[in-house]
Write a protein that holds these residues in place. Structure first.
Motif, PDB file in Angstrom:
ATOM      1  N   ARG A  67      -9.983 -20.659  10.702  1.00 61.99           N
ATOM      2  CA  ARG A  67      -9.489 -19.732   9.677  1.00 61.99           C
ATOM      3  C   ARG A  67      -8.395 -18.801  10.213  1.00 61.99           C
ATOM      4  O   ARG A  67      -8.033 -17.814   9.556  1.00 61.99           O
ATOM      5  CB  ARG A  67     -10.636 -18.921   9.081  1.00 61.99           C
ATOM      6  CG  ARG A  67     -11.383 -18.007  10.020  1.00 61.99           C
ATOM      7  CD  ARG A  67     -12.447 -17.228   9.238  1.00 61.99           C
ATOM      8  NE  ARG A  67     -13.104 -16.214  10.042  1.00 61.99           N
ATOM      9  CZ  ARG A  67     -14.155 -16.409  10.807  1.00 61.99           C
ATOM     10  NH1 ARG A  67     -14.693 -17.628  10.858  1.00 61.99           N
ATOM     11  NH2 ARG A  67     -14.693 -15.429  11.509  1.00 61.99           N
ATOM     12  N   ASP A 108      -4.703 -18.012  10.645  1.00 62.60           N
ATOM     13  CA  ASP A 108      -3.474 -18.400   9.956  1.00 62.60           C
ATOM     14  C   ASP A 108      -2.253 -18.404  10.870  1.00 62.60           C
ATOM     15  O   ASP A 108      -1.272 -19.091  10.573  1.00 62.60           O
ATOM     16  CB  ASP A 108      -3.207 -17.447   8.790  1.00 62.60           C
ATOM     17  CG  ASP A 108      -4.303 -17.513   7.746  1.00 62.60           C
ATOM     18  OD1 ASP A 108      -4.441 -18.580   7.118  1.00 62.60           O
ATOM     19  OD2 ASP A 108      -5.028 -16.517   7.569  1.00 62.60           O
ATOM     20  N   ASN A 130      -6.595 -25.603  12.980  1.00 66.56           N
ATOM     21  CA  ASN A 130      -6.001 -25.377  11.669  1.00 66.56           C
ATOM     22  C   ASN A 130      -4.543 -25.827  11.710  1.00 66.56           C
ATOM     23  O   ASN A 130      -3.658 -25.059  12.107  1.00 66.56           O
ATOM     24  CB  ASN A 130      -6.084 -23.904  11.263  1.00 66.56           C
ATOM     25  CG  ASN A 130      -5.401 -23.642   9.924  1.00 66.56           C
ATOM     26  OD1 ASN A 130      -5.084 -24.566   9.178  1.00 66.56           O
ATOM     27  ND2 ASN A 130      -5.167 -22.366   9.627  1.00 66.56           N
TER      28      ASN A 130
END
Length: 282
Positions: free
Chosen positions: A74, A76, A103
């Motif tokens: 999670r 970014d 990610n």
């Protein structure tokens, strides 16, 4: 919620590195995981300071601890700035790779701190070469100042066309988005300072009044603000938002005659700048 891993220096007194970047990001609503590359009493611009430079092993260990909490998917973006050694640079490069593995949509925003106009190169040997050869190809967003743009490309930048060519040369080597954080060109209006952003073949510029002050840490805040707004929109909107907030912050600092940027006192400038500067296509 936007989550950012910020790997930079830290000072107990004043605002540079993470002490300049983390609070504005938090004020805007981001969750920030701060990993400190040094812990000093104050920034080195004072000429004297106390504290320690941390090794790359500690940085890797802290990132592993965050990874063990299951947080990296999670994340970014990774934000990085001043690097005390090329080894720390490698640790940051590894951290960015680990975040992107967890990610694939995550971005690495690298402020390639090398030097500045009038001061020349002020980082340790090996760091400029690391920035050029390793950081530039791997970064998604790069935020050099004019001196660093010239050093990384080997081109003297005096005109808008020259700046655009230099930025495009950087982009051809890796970063999709480039922000030149301070730019004084032949057509820059007297008493103003410019910024230039580029992405996907488009360029935007903005100019703000030059203020009578000399402070440290503004570049760290610019990179953080630009990254935050770029995560939520285009480079043109991010340029406008970052330039407006930084001008407000520096205006408040100049009015107070402060040696340190007034990151806390001027915090409303991050969420609602008192003066808005619109980025113009160029």
């Amino acid at each position: 919620m936007t989550s950012i891993l910020s790997i930079q220096s830290w000072v107990a007194y004043g605002h540079v590195g993470n002490a300049s970047a983390i609070f504005p990001l938090q004020r805007l609503g981001a969750e920030v995981w701060g990993v400190h590359t040094v812990q000093f009493s104050n920034h080195t611009g004072y000429g004297a300071w106390r504290g320690q430079v941390f090794g790359e092993e500690l940085i890797g260990d802290l990132v592993t601890g965050i990874e063990e909490r299951g947080a990296l998917p999670r994340c970014d973006a990774v934000l990085s700035g001043y690097m005390g050694s090329a080894g720390i640079g490698q640790a940051i490069l590894s951290a960015a790779s680990r975040v992107k593995a967890a990610n694939p949509a995550a971005l690495w925003c690298c402020d390639p701190v090398i030097g500045d106009v009038g001061r020349g190169v002020f980082v340790r040997p090996g760091i400029p070469e690391f920035m050029r050869d390793a950081a530039v190809p791997a970064a998604d967003i790069l935020t050099p100042n004019q001196f660093e743009l010239e050093w990384l490309t080997g081109a003297k930048v005096t005109t808008l066309d020259g700046a655009k060519r230099a930025v495009a040369a950087l982009q051809s080597r890796g970063p999709r988005c480039v922000l030149v954080t301070s730019l004084h060109l032949e057509d820059t209006p007297e008493g103003e300072i410019g910024m230039l952003a580029a992405e996907a073949g488009q360029f935007w510029r903005v100019s703000t009044p030059m203020l009578p002050l000399s402070v440290n840490g503004a570049g760290d805040a610019i990179a953080a603000l630009f990254l935050f707004h770029r995560l939520r929109g285009g480079a043109d909107a991010a340029l406008s938002a970052a330039a407006s907030s930084i001008f407000g912050l520096l205006r408040r600092t100049a009015e107070a005659g402060s040696r340190e940027i007034l990151t806390v006192a001027a915090q409303e400038e991050f969420v609602a700048p008192s003066r808005v500067f619109r980025a113009q296509p160029c």
